[in-house]
Design a protein around this motif. Structure first.
Motif, PDB file in Angstrom:
ATOM      1  N   LEU A  18       4.099  88.808 -13.293  1.00 57.55           N
ATOM      2  CA  LEU A  18       3.993  87.468 -13.884  1.00 57.55           C
ATOM      3  C   LEU A  18       3.748  86.442 -12.783  1.00 57.55           C
ATOM      4  O   LEU A  18       4.585  86.263 -11.893  1.00 57.55           O
ATOM      5  CB  LEU A  18       5.285  87.135 -14.646  1.00 57.55           C
ATOM      6  CG  LEU A  18       5.287  85.888 -15.516  1.00 57.55           C
ATOM      7  CD1 LEU A  18       4.281  86.044 -16.655  1.00 57.55           C
ATOM      8  CD2 LEU A  18       6.690  85.635 -16.081  1.00 57.55           C
ATOM      9  N   SER A  19       2.611  85.792 -12.835  1.00 55.87           N
ATOM     10  CA  SER A  19       2.285  84.800 -11.819  1.00 55.87           C
ATOM     11  C   SER A  19       2.988  83.475 -12.122  1.00 55.87           C
ATOM     12  O   SER A  19       3.357  83.203 -13.276  1.00 55.87           O
ATOM     13  CB  SER A  19       0.775  84.573 -11.774  1.00 55.87           C
ATOM     14  OG  SER A  19       0.334  83.903 -12.953  1.00 55.87           O
ATOM     15  N   PRO A  20       3.173  82.631 -11.110  1.00 53.86           N
ATOM     16  CA  PRO A  20       3.774  81.315 -11.359  1.00 53.86           C
ATOM     17  C   PRO A  20       2.994  80.517 -12.403  1.00 53.86           C
ATOM     18  O   PRO A  20       3.582  79.806 -13.218  1.00 53.86           O
ATOM     19  CB  PRO A  20       3.731  80.646  -9.978  1.00 53.86           C
ATOM     20  CG  PRO A  20       3.729  81.777  -9.008  1.00 53.86           C
ATOM     21  CD  PRO A  20       2.932  82.866  -9.682  1.00 53.86           C
ATOM     22  N   GLU A  21       1.680  80.628 -12.351  1.00 55.67           N
ATOM     23  CA  GLU A  21       0.849  79.885 -13.311  1.00 55.67           C
ATOM     24  C   GLU A  21       1.120  80.357 -14.737  1.00 55.67           C
ATOM     25  O   GLU A  21       1.218  79.537 -15.666  1.00 55.67           O
ATOM     26  CB  GLU A  21      -0.637  80.075 -12.971  1.00 55.67           C
ATOM     27  CG  GLU A  21      -1.072  79.408 -11.671  1.00 55.67           C
ATOM     28  CD  GLU A  21      -0.616  80.187 -10.429  1.00 55.67           C
ATOM     29  OE1 GLU A  21      -0.564  79.583  -9.341  1.00 55.67           O
ATOM     30  OE2 GLU A  21      -0.283  81.391 -10.570  1.00 55.67           O
ATOM     31  N   GLN A  22       1.243  81.664 -14.926  1.00 53.69           N
ATOM     32  CA  GLN A  22       1.515  82.192 -16.263  1.00 53.69           C
ATOM     33  C   GLN A  22       2.880  81.747 -16.774  1.00 53.69           C
ATOM     34  O   GLN A  22       3.059  81.516 -17.966  1.00 53.69           O
ATOM     35  CB  GLN A  22       1.448  83.723 -16.232  1.00 53.69           C
ATOM     36  CG  GLN A  22       0.058  84.290 -16.054  1.00 53.69           C
ATOM     37  CD  GLN A  22       0.087  85.797 -15.850  1.00 53.69           C
ATOM     38  OE1 GLN A  22       0.911  86.331 -15.122  1.00 53.69           O
ATOM     39  NE2 GLN A  22      -0.840  86.489 -16.500  1.00 53.69           N
ATOM     40  N   GLY A  36       3.966  87.948  -7.878  1.00 54.47           N
ATOM     41  CA  GLY A  36       4.617  87.457  -9.082  1.00 54.47           C
ATOM     42  C   GLY A  36       5.675  86.418  -8.776  1.00 54.47           C
ATOM     43  O   GLY A  36       5.627  85.699  -7.770  1.00 54.47           O
ATOM     44  N   LEU A  37       6.659  86.335  -9.664  1.00 51.74           N
ATOM     45  CA  LEU A  37       7.727  85.347  -9.523  1.00 51.74           C
ATOM     46  C   LEU A  37       8.781  85.798  -8.521  1.00 51.74           C
ATOM     47  O   LEU A  37       9.001  86.980  -8.318  1.00 51.74           O
ATOM     48  CB  LEU A  37       8.403  85.114 -10.876  1.00 51.74           C
ATOM     49  CG  LEU A  37       7.569  84.495 -11.997  1.00 51.74           C
ATOM     50  CD1 LEU A  37       8.419  84.329 -13.243  1.00 51.74           C
ATOM     51  CD2 LEU A  37       6.975  83.164 -11.570  1.00 51.74           C
ATOM     52  N   ARG A  38       9.450  84.818  -7.920  1.00 46.52           N
ATOM     53  CA  ARG A  38      10.605  85.101  -7.088  1.00 46.52           C
ATOM     54  C   ARG A  38      11.850  85.142  -7.965  1.00 46.52           C
ATOM     55  O   ARG A  38      11.858  84.644  -9.094  1.00 46.52           O
ATOM     56  CB  ARG A  38      10.768  84.027  -6.009  1.00 46.52           C
ATOM     57  CG  ARG A  38       9.594  83.921  -5.039  1.00 46.52           C
ATOM     58  CD  ARG A  38       9.976  83.026  -3.856  1.00 46.52           C
ATOM     59  NE  ARG A  38      10.349  81.693  -4.304  1.00 46.52           N
ATOM     60  CZ  ARG A  38       9.518  80.644  -4.315  1.00 46.52           C
ATOM     61  NH1 ARG A  38       8.269  80.799  -3.924  1.00 46.52           N
ATOM     62  NH2 ARG A  38       9.938  79.465  -4.729  1.00 46.52           N
ATOM     63  N   ARG A  39      12.917  85.729  -7.438  1.00 43.64           N
ATOM     64  CA  ARG A  39      14.152  85.809  -8.211  1.00 43.64           C
ATOM     65  C   ARG A  39      14.679  84.425  -8.579  1.00 43.64           C
ATOM     66  O   ARG A  39      15.175  84.218  -9.699  1.00 43.64           O
ATOM     67  CB  ARG A  39      15.213  86.575  -7.419  1.00 43.64           C
ATOM     68  CG  ARG A  39      14.986  88.075  -7.364  1.00 43.64           C
ATOM     69  CD  ARG A  39      16.028  88.729  -6.487  1.00 43.64           C
ATOM     70  NE  ARG A  39      15.876  90.176  -6.471  1.00 43.64           N
ATOM     71  CZ  ARG A  39      16.531  90.981  -5.649  1.00 43.64           C
ATOM     72  NH1 ARG A  39      17.384  90.481  -4.762  1.00 43.64           N
ATOM     73  NH2 ARG A  39      16.340  92.289  -5.695  1.00 43.64           N
ATOM     74  N   ASP A  40      14.604  83.487  -7.666  1.00 43.67           N
ATOM     75  CA  ASP A  40      15.133  82.154  -7.957  1.00 43.67           C
ATOM     76  C   ASP A  40      14.342  81.475  -9.063  1.00 43.67           C
ATOM     77  O   ASP A  40      14.899  80.706  -9.859  1.00 43.67           O
ATOM     78  CB  ASP A  40      15.142  81.296  -6.693  1.00 43.67           C
ATOM     79  CG  ASP A  40      13.741  81.031  -6.158  1.00 43.67           C
ATOM     80  OD1 ASP A  40      13.097  81.985  -5.709  1.00 43.67           O
ATOM     81  OD2 ASP A  40      13.289  79.863  -6.223  1.00 43.67           O
ATOM     82  N   GLU A  41      13.040  81.790  -9.155  1.00 39.87           N
ATOM     83  CA  GLU A  41      12.221  81.201 -10.215  1.00 39.87           C
ATOM     84  C   GLU A  41      12.580  81.793 -11.573  1.00 39.87           C
ATOM     85  O   GLU A  41      12.638  81.074 -12.577  1.00 39.87           O
ATOM     86  CB  GLU A  41      10.739  81.424  -9.887  1.00 39.87           C
ATOM     87  CG  GLU A  41      10.285  80.623  -8.669  1.00 39.87           C
ATOM     88  CD  GLU A  41       8.915  81.026  -8.158  1.00 39.87           C
ATOM     89  OE1 GLU A  41       8.249  80.195  -7.522  1.00 39.87           O
ATOM     90  OE2 GLU A  41       8.506  82.190  -8.399  1.00 39.87           O
TER      91      GLU A  41
END
Length: 295
Positions: A18-22, A36-41
């Motif tokens: 999952l990309s930040p944009e998605q 993809g996303l980081r854990r904090d995100e």
């Protein structure tokens, strides 16, 4: 199956795709260290602390609430099958798990379920378990999968057939799709009961013997499989385009009934009629039961 490793790898794989944009996350810019996303995100999207999400992704789902699991599912963009799988993985940490009764396969063959199968004369119908064994069928069901029954090993197993039998690539016109779906269903069922020794043994065997299986298993994809359409290229009657409906048998947990039908008047409908005639001529049911008894 290692429950903690399963949770860790599943959540990490969903996060990585999952990309930040998605996800609608505003990136601070610069080169990202992880795909993809980081854990904090993910934690921020789910409304939980980073420490708490990190503990969950490391495989500790003990005591986690359904609402938190749903929040994580939304944050990761999980579909219904993936959400159900995450809940199933969490249940593995509960004190007790419901398991299929011992000897269920033997009971089905002598139960009203078999009588119902035998009463279905115009549509292939079969019962499978979570290990992808075909444990009961009607005449057309055995006839449809007759190629899977060329050997003597019983019960016939869909996963072994797809990944270990070269004939499966002819039987399934879209073999890639059949392989993907098979593994995704097996992964889902493994999550429902990670202590099932039969599933673990099957996964271990196929992982050793098939690179195609091992690659798909590592993807951690899961799938709901209750209705849809399939194509088969039967060695006797040719191409069959069939719709299917599948339902779980409530009195025998871990088993499901699948029925295939053709559009009335279609070439596949005529194909099923030819298949029924061939099955009667070849005594397909008697032959399969004779092999089963002898093995």
């Amino acid at each position: 199956m290692d429950e903690r490793a399963e949770v860790r790898e599943f959540l990490a794989s969903r996060r990585a795709r999952l990309s930040p944009e998605q996800a609608g996350v505003v990136s601070a810019g610069g080169r990202r260290r992880v795909p993809g996303l980081r854990r904090d995100e993910v934690a921020r999207l789910a409304g939980v602390s980073v420490d708490y999400y990190t503990r969950l992704e490391r495989g500790n789902l003990g005591g986690v609430s359904d609402s938190v699991l749903d929040a994580i599912s939304r944050a990761l963009g999980l579909d219904q099958a993936e959400t159900d799988h995450l809940h199933d993985l969490a249940k593995a940490f509960a004190p007790s798990r419901r398991r299929p009764p011992v000897g269920a396969e033997q009971k089905i063959a002598q139960s009203p379920v078999q009588h119902m199968l035998d009463a279905m004369t115009g549509a292939p119908a079969m019962v499978t378990n979570t290990r992808m064994d075909l444990v009961a069928a009607n005449t057309l069901g055995f006839a449809l999968y007759s190629d899977m029954y060329r050997g003597t090993l019983r019960p016939g197993n869909h996963s072994r057939y797809i990944f270990l039998d070269p004939g499966a690539r002819d039987f399934y016109p879209d073999w890639e799709r059949a392989a993907n779906v098979n593994v995704a269903i097996l992964r889902r069922d493994a999550g429902r009961d990670p202590h099932d020794a039969g599933i673990a043994a099957l996964v271990g065997e196929l992982s050793i013997r098939s690179d195609e299986f091992r690659t798909r298993w590592a993807a951690h994809d899961v799938r709901r499989h209750y209705t849809g359409a399939k194509q088969f290229r039967h060695p006797v009657v040719g191409l069959l385009e069939l719709d299917f409906q599948a339902m779980e048998l409530q009195d025998t947990p871990g088993h499901s009934l699948t029925v295939y039908t053709a559009v009335p008047g279609s070439p596949s409908d005529e194909g099923l009629r030819l298949l029924a005639s061939w099955a009667a001529t070849e005594h397909i049911v008697e032959r399969d039961h004779t092999i089963d008894t002898a093995s």
